[in-house]
Design a protein around this motif. Structure first.
Motif, PDB file in Angstrom:
ATOM      1  N   THR A   4     -28.023  -5.095   3.581  1.00 55.44           N
ATOM      2  CA  THR A   4     -28.676  -4.327   4.611  1.00 55.44           C
ATOM      3  C   THR A   4     -28.737  -2.883   3.948  1.00 55.44           C
ATOM      4  O   THR A   4     -28.016  -2.501   3.111  1.00 55.44           O
ATOM      5  CB  THR A   4     -27.998  -4.323   5.835  1.00 55.44           C
ATOM      6  OG1 THR A   4     -28.871  -3.677   6.995  1.00 55.44           O
ATOM      7  CG2 THR A   4     -26.643  -3.526   5.963  1.00 55.44           C
ATOM      8  N   LEU A   5     -29.841  -2.351   4.392  1.00 56.11           N
ATOM      9  CA  LEU A   5     -30.136  -0.604   4.084  1.00 56.11           C
ATOM     10  C   LEU A   5     -29.550   0.075   5.243  1.00 56.11           C
ATOM     11  O   LEU A   5     -29.837  -0.085   6.409  1.00 56.11           O
ATOM     12  CB  LEU A   5     -31.526  -0.276   3.935  1.00 56.11           C
ATOM     13  CG  LEU A   5     -31.671   1.135   3.595  1.00 56.11           C
ATOM     14  CD1 LEU A   5     -31.638   1.135   2.220  1.00 56.11           C
ATOM     15  CD2 LEU A   5     -33.041   1.516   4.172  1.00 56.11           C
ATOM     16  N   VAL A   6     -28.939   1.591   4.909  1.00 50.87           N
ATOM     17  CA  VAL A   6     -28.504   2.014   6.025  1.00 50.87           C
ATOM     18  C   VAL A   6     -28.904   3.669   5.457  1.00 50.87           C
ATOM     19  O   VAL A   6     -28.804   3.599   4.301  1.00 50.87           O
ATOM     20  CB  VAL A   6     -26.890   2.193   6.131  1.00 50.87           C
ATOM     21  CG1 VAL A   6     -26.559   3.190   7.122  1.00 50.87           C
ATOM     22  CG2 VAL A   6     -26.664   0.770   6.935  1.00 50.87           C
ATOM     23  N   MET A   7     -29.525   4.263   6.189  1.00 50.31           N
ATOM     24  CA  MET A   7     -30.024   5.635   5.858  1.00 50.31           C
ATOM     25  C   MET A   7     -29.089   6.599   6.907  1.00 50.31           C
ATOM     26  O   MET A   7     -29.156   6.208   7.875  1.00 50.31           O
ATOM     27  CB  MET A   7     -31.352   5.993   6.155  1.00 50.31           C
ATOM     28  CG  MET A   7     -32.282   5.483   5.130  1.00 50.31           C
ATOM     29  SD  MET A   7     -33.851   5.902   5.228  1.00 50.31           S
ATOM     30  CE  MET A   7     -34.427   5.201   6.725  1.00 50.31           C
ATOM     31  N   ILE A   8     -28.481   7.587   6.230  1.00 53.09           N
ATOM     32  CA  ILE A   8     -27.913   8.601   7.168  1.00 53.09           C
ATOM     33  C   ILE A   8     -28.847   9.707   7.177  1.00 53.09           C
ATOM     34  O   ILE A   8     -29.377  10.119   5.972  1.00 53.09           O
ATOM     35  CB  ILE A   8     -26.557   8.855   6.575  1.00 53.09           C
ATOM     36  CG1 ILE A   8     -25.466   7.727   6.435  1.00 53.09           C
ATOM     37  CG2 ILE A   8     -26.093  10.187   7.336  1.00 53.09           C
ATOM     38  CD1 ILE A   8     -24.385   8.408   5.821  1.00 53.09           C
ATOM     39  N   LYS A   9     -29.537   9.947   8.224  1.00 50.73           N
ATOM     40  CA  LYS A   9     -30.597  10.906   8.488  1.00 50.73           C
ATOM     41  C   LYS A   9     -30.139  12.208   8.290  1.00 50.73           C
ATOM     42  O   LYS A   9     -29.016  12.540   8.170  1.00 50.73           O
ATOM     43  CB  LYS A   9     -31.358  10.765   9.894  1.00 50.73           C
ATOM     44  CG  LYS A   9     -31.619   9.147   9.916  1.00 50.73           C
ATOM     45  CD  LYS A   9     -32.266   8.866  11.303  1.00 50.73           C
ATOM     46  CE  LYS A   9     -32.989   7.530  11.555  1.00 50.73           C
ATOM     47  NZ  LYS A   9     -33.701   7.493  12.734  1.00 50.73           N
ATOM     48  N   PRO A  10     -31.186  13.080   8.293  1.00 51.69           N
ATOM     49  CA  PRO A  10     -30.829  14.785   7.834  1.00 51.69           C
ATOM     50  C   PRO A  10     -29.959  15.329   8.944  1.00 51.69           C
ATOM     51  O   PRO A  10     -28.927  16.264   8.368  1.00 51.69           O
ATOM     52  CB  PRO A  10     -32.160  15.148   8.016  1.00 51.69           C
ATOM     53  CG  PRO A  10     -33.265  14.133   7.514  1.00 51.69           C
ATOM     54  CD  PRO A  10     -32.805  12.777   8.222  1.00 51.69           C
ATOM     55  N   ASP A  11     -29.840  14.729  10.216  1.00 53.81           N
ATOM     56  CA  ASP A  11     -28.886  15.262  10.997  1.00 53.81           C
ATOM     57  C   ASP A  11     -27.539  14.883  10.822  1.00 53.81           C
ATOM     58  O   ASP A  11     -26.485  15.762  10.821  1.00 53.81           O
ATOM     59  CB  ASP A  11     -29.343  15.118  12.564  1.00 53.81           C
ATOM     60  CG  ASP A  11     -29.157  13.563  12.722  1.00 53.81           C
ATOM     61  OD1 ASP A  11     -29.818  12.976  11.983  1.00 53.81           O
ATOM     62  OD2 ASP A  11     -28.987  13.264  14.130  1.00 53.81           O
ATOM     63  N   THR A  83     -23.459  -6.818  12.069  1.00 54.97           N
ATOM     64  CA  THR A  83     -22.434  -5.951  12.091  1.00 54.97           C
ATOM     65  C   THR A  83     -22.603  -4.677  11.990  1.00 54.97           C
ATOM     66  O   THR A  83     -22.283  -3.781  13.004  1.00 54.97           O
ATOM     67  CB  THR A  83     -21.369  -6.150  10.943  1.00 54.97           C
ATOM     68  OG1 THR A  83     -20.742  -7.694  10.777  1.00 54.97           O
ATOM     69  CG2 THR A  83     -19.967  -5.193  10.855  1.00 54.97           C
ATOM     70  N   VAL A  84     -23.517  -4.240  11.184  1.00 62.38           N
ATOM     71  CA  VAL A  84     -23.611  -2.883  11.240  1.00 62.38           C
ATOM     72  C   VAL A  84     -24.520  -2.471  12.462  1.00 62.38           C
ATOM     73  O   VAL A  84     -24.580  -1.304  13.047  1.00 62.38           O
ATOM     74  CB  VAL A  84     -24.706  -2.453   9.757  1.00 62.38           C
ATOM     75  CG1 VAL A  84     -25.468  -1.199   9.737  1.00 62.38           C
ATOM     76  CG2 VAL A  84     -23.724  -2.490   8.482  1.00 62.38           C
ATOM     77  N   ILE A  88     -23.829   0.808  14.761  1.00 65.52           N
ATOM     78  CA  ILE A  88     -24.485   1.913  15.141  1.00 65.52           C
ATOM     79  C   ILE A  88     -24.987   2.136  16.439  1.00 65.52           C
ATOM     80  O   ILE A  88     -25.174   3.248  16.987  1.00 65.52           O
ATOM     81  CB  ILE A  88     -25.690   2.106  14.100  1.00 65.52           C
ATOM     82  CG1 ILE A  88     -26.859   1.102  14.421  1.00 65.52           C
ATOM     83  CG2 ILE A  88     -25.330   2.053  12.696  1.00 65.52           C
ATOM     84  CD1 ILE A  88     -28.040   1.076  13.429  1.00 65.52           C
ATOM     85  N   GLY A  89     -25.249   1.071  17.107  1.00 68.80           N
ATOM     86  CA  GLY A  89     -25.417   1.111  18.604  1.00 68.80           C
ATOM     87  C   GLY A  89     -26.987   1.350  18.727  1.00 68.80           C
ATOM     88  O   GLY A  89     -27.632   1.187  17.718  1.00 68.80           O
ATOM     89  N   HIS A 115     -30.363   5.184  10.342  1.00 69.40           N
ATOM     90  CA  HIS A 115     -31.138   3.895  10.449  1.00 69.40           C
ATOM     91  C   HIS A 115     -30.437   2.905   9.758  1.00 69.40           C
ATOM     92  O   HIS A 115     -29.649   3.039   8.869  1.00 69.40           O
ATOM     93  CB  HIS A 115     -32.420   4.028   9.754  1.00 69.40           C
ATOM     94  CG  HIS A 115     -33.274   2.971   9.311  1.00 69.40           C
ATOM     95  ND1 HIS A 115     -34.047   2.219  10.229  1.00 69.40           N
ATOM     96  CD2 HIS A 115     -33.240   2.021   8.131  1.00 69.40           C
ATOM     97  CE1 HIS A 115     -34.801   1.431   9.751  1.00 69.40           C
ATOM     98  NE2 HIS A 115     -34.181   1.095   8.676  1.00 69.40           N
ATOM     99  N   ALA A 116     -30.640   1.382  10.222  1.00 67.81           N
ATOM    100  CA  ALA A 116     -30.285   0.357   9.608  1.00 67.81           C
ATOM    101  C   ALA A 116     -31.226  -0.800   9.803  1.00 67.81           C
ATOM    102  O   ALA A 116     -31.898  -0.782  10.791  1.00 67.81           O
ATOM    103  CB  ALA A 116     -29.001  -0.129  10.141  1.00 67.81           C
ATOM    104  N   SER A 117     -31.263  -1.513   8.825  1.00 68.55           N
ATOM    105  CA  SER A 117     -32.092  -2.573   8.590  1.00 68.55           C
ATOM    106  C   SER A 117     -32.214  -3.697  10.032  1.00 68.55           C
ATOM    107  O   SER A 117     -30.794  -3.743  10.100  1.00 68.55           O
ATOM    108  CB  SER A 117     -32.232  -3.664   7.400  1.00 68.55           C
ATOM    109  OG  SER A 117     -32.447  -2.701   6.275  1.00 68.55           O
ATOM    110  N   ASP A 118     -33.022  -4.035  10.629  1.00 69.89           N
ATOM    111  CA  ASP A 118     -32.827  -4.849  11.689  1.00 69.89           C
ATOM    112  C   ASP A 118     -32.960  -6.387  11.668  1.00 69.89           C
ATOM    113  O   ASP A 118     -32.728  -7.267  12.443  1.00 69.89           O
ATOM    114  CB  ASP A 118     -33.526  -4.577  12.855  1.00 69.89           C
ATOM    115  CG  ASP A 118     -35.148  -4.569  12.497  1.00 69.89           C
ATOM    116  OD1 ASP A 118     -35.506  -5.257  11.524  1.00 69.89           O
ATOM    117  OD2 ASP A 118     -36.022  -4.274  13.598  1.00 69.89           O
ATOM    118  N   SER A 119     -33.157  -6.896  10.334  1.00 68.30           N
ATOM    119  CA  SER A 119     -33.403  -8.203  10.089  1.00 68.30           C
ATOM    120  C   SER A 119     -33.250  -8.532   8.477  1.00 68.30           C
ATOM    121  O   SER A 119     -33.466  -7.483   7.937  1.00 68.30           O
ATOM    122  CB  SER A 119     -34.519  -8.845  10.440  1.00 68.30           C
ATOM    123  OG  SER A 119     -35.672  -8.315   9.586  1.00 68.30           O
TER     124      SER A 119
END
Length: 132
Positions: A4-11, A83-84, A88-89, A115-119
């Motif tokens: 999966t891809l996860v992005m930790i956003k600017p904030d 899981t991710v 993340i909620g 952000h995390a991929s949803d599928s």
């Protein structure tokens, strides 16, 4: 093994939460396979968020996502997407459970830390989009 891809956003980057977030994933025994840091080009942000183009928050979200560095992660493991997403909620941090990343740190529906991929299909597309 699923990815999966996860992005930790600017904030999340600006608030120095990168280490904390990665540590949460590692504690769940998820494997960090790729990582890069950089500012998201506007064209890439527009492509990634094309599904909400035309909504009243679109321009603000694009400005936000291109405002400073983003950390891009590829995580792998058994049921990593499920899981991710649980970790993340929900998208809106005000509705996210305490103990989730967004519930603990998020501010608004798009300034929500990650952000995390949803599928599996989205993960494949997003990993290709951001890692080539």
């Amino acid at each position: 093994m699923e990815q999966t891809l996860v992005m930790i956003k600017p904030d999340g980057v600006e608030r120095k939460l990168v280490g904390e977030i990665i540590q949460r994933f590692e504690r769940k025994q998820l494997k960090l396979s790729q990582l890069k840091v950089g500012r998201m080009p506007r064209e890439l942000a527009e492509a990634h968020y094309a599904h909400v183009k035309g909504r009243d928050f679109f321009e603000d979200m694009i400005d936000y996502m291109t405002s400073s560095d983003v950390v891009y992660l590829v995580l792998s493991g058994t049921d990593v997407i499920k899981t991710v997403r649980k970790m993340i909620g929900v998208t809106n941090p005000l509705e996210a459970e305490p103990g989730t990343i967004r519930g603990d740190y998020g501010a608004t529906s798009y300034q929500n830390i990650v952000h995390a991929s949803d599928s599996p299909k989205a993960a494949e597309l997003e990993i290709q989009r951001f890692f080539g």
